[in-house]
Scaffold this motif. Structure first.
Motif, PDB file in Angstrom:
ATOM      1  N   LYS A  68      -4.707   2.118  -2.693  1.00 53.16           N
ATOM      2  CA  LYS A  68      -3.849   1.838  -3.847  1.00 53.16           C
ATOM      3  C   LYS A  68      -2.559   1.185  -3.367  1.00 53.16           C
ATOM      4  O   LYS A  68      -1.937   1.615  -2.399  1.00 53.16           O
ATOM      5  N   THR A  69      -2.165   0.132  -4.074  1.00 51.43           N
ATOM      6  CA  THR A  69      -0.903  -0.531  -3.774  1.00 51.43           C
ATOM      7  C   THR A  69       0.061  -0.287  -4.924  1.00 51.43           C
ATOM      8  O   THR A  69      -0.337   0.105  -6.028  1.00 51.43           O
ATOM      9  N   THR A 124      -7.432  -5.668  -3.170  1.00 52.32           N
ATOM     10  CA  THR A 124      -8.613  -6.493  -3.444  1.00 52.32           C
ATOM     11  C   THR A 124      -9.657  -6.407  -2.337  1.00 52.32           C
ATOM     12  O   THR A 124     -10.846  -6.502  -2.610  1.00 52.32           O
ATOM     13  N   THR A 125      -9.220  -6.199  -1.102  1.00 54.97           N
ATOM     14  CA  THR A 125     -10.165  -6.140   0.018  1.00 54.97           C
ATOM     15  C   THR A 125     -10.721  -4.739   0.261  1.00 54.97           C
ATOM     16  O   THR A 125     -11.716  -4.591   0.965  1.00 54.97           O
ATOM     17  N   VAL A 137       5.768  10.032  -1.842  1.00 54.62           N
ATOM     18  CA  VAL A 137       5.642   8.684  -2.397  1.00 54.62           C
ATOM     19  C   VAL A 137       4.872   8.744  -3.710  1.00 54.62           C
ATOM     20  O   VAL A 137       5.229   8.063  -4.677  1.00 54.62           O
ATOM     21  N   THR A 138       3.856   9.573  -3.771  1.00 51.76           N
ATOM     22  CA  THR A 138       3.101   9.728  -5.022  1.00 51.76           C
ATOM     23  C   THR A 138       4.026  10.184  -6.129  1.00 51.76           C
ATOM     24  O   THR A 138       3.997   9.638  -7.237  1.00 51.76           O
ATOM     25  N   PRO A 180       0.831  -1.206   0.000  1.00 45.14           N
ATOM     26  CA  PRO A 180       0.000   0.000   0.000  1.00 45.14           C
ATOM     27  C   PRO A 180       0.869   1.262   0.000  1.00 45.14           C
ATOM     28  O   PRO A 180       1.943   1.296   0.609  1.00 45.14           O
ATOM     29  N   MET A 181       0.393   2.300  -0.683  1.00 42.23           N
ATOM     30  CA  MET A 181       1.139   3.554  -0.784  1.00 42.23           C
ATOM     31  C   MET A 181       1.458   4.099   0.610  1.00 42.23           C
ATOM     32  O   MET A 181       2.560   4.579   0.841  1.00 42.23           O
TER      33      MET A 181
END
Length: 153
Positions: A82-83, A76-77, A57-58, A42-43
């Motif tokens: 966003k990963t 997915t969950t 990070v973005t 994850p971000m």
């Protein structure tokens, strides 16, 4: 003295050439090292690992995505999360960078065994780092420093 040696080695070392070739910065190298080739991250977790703001990070991920090194995916969950996942090109770039990072500099390779062992003894007195981004290397060198690898060459 150590900082000067390290800085000069980084700028003339293989990893800096790879970064230039890929159009990346040392921050990108740190981000690539923090990503597991087998598991998207994850971000927010990447920002935490890099000890920086999510906006940084973005920016890093945007540049790596432009170069085909990573891709963003929805978790997915929870599709709101966003990963970041390494692409095949990203895994290759990461492997090249980390390999170059751990390549002993010629200055160390030119030292005799007694000097290398003395250096290892002195380095062993330094406190161990916790939570290092490079932790995947620790299992390879557990119980020994990187200096014996140089000694055994």
């Amino acid at each position: 003295m150590l900082a000067e040696f390290t800085s000069s080695r980084f700028q003339s070392g293989g990893q800096f050439g790879i970064l230039r070739e890929l159009g990346l910065t040392p921050g990108h190298m740190k981000a690539l090292a923090a990503l597991d080739p087998d598991e998207p991250r994850p971000m927010r977790a990447l920002a935490d690992a890099l000890s920086c703001d999510a906006s940084m990070v973005t920016w890093l991920v945007d540049r790596m995505e432009e170069r085909g090194l990573v891709e963003r995916r929805a978790l997915t969950t929870d599709r709101r999360v966003k990963t970041v996942a390494l692409t095949r090109l990203g895994v290759d770039a990461r492997d090249r960078l980390l390999s170059a990072l751990y390549e002993p500099p010629p200055e160390l390779l030119s030292l005799d065994i007694a000097s290398l062992e003395a250096l290892r003894t002195q380095l062993a007195k330094l406190p161990a780092s916790s939570g290092s981004l490079w932790s995947h290397r620790s299992t390879q060198t557990q119980g020994a420093s990187a200096v014996p690898a140089v000694v055994n060459r």
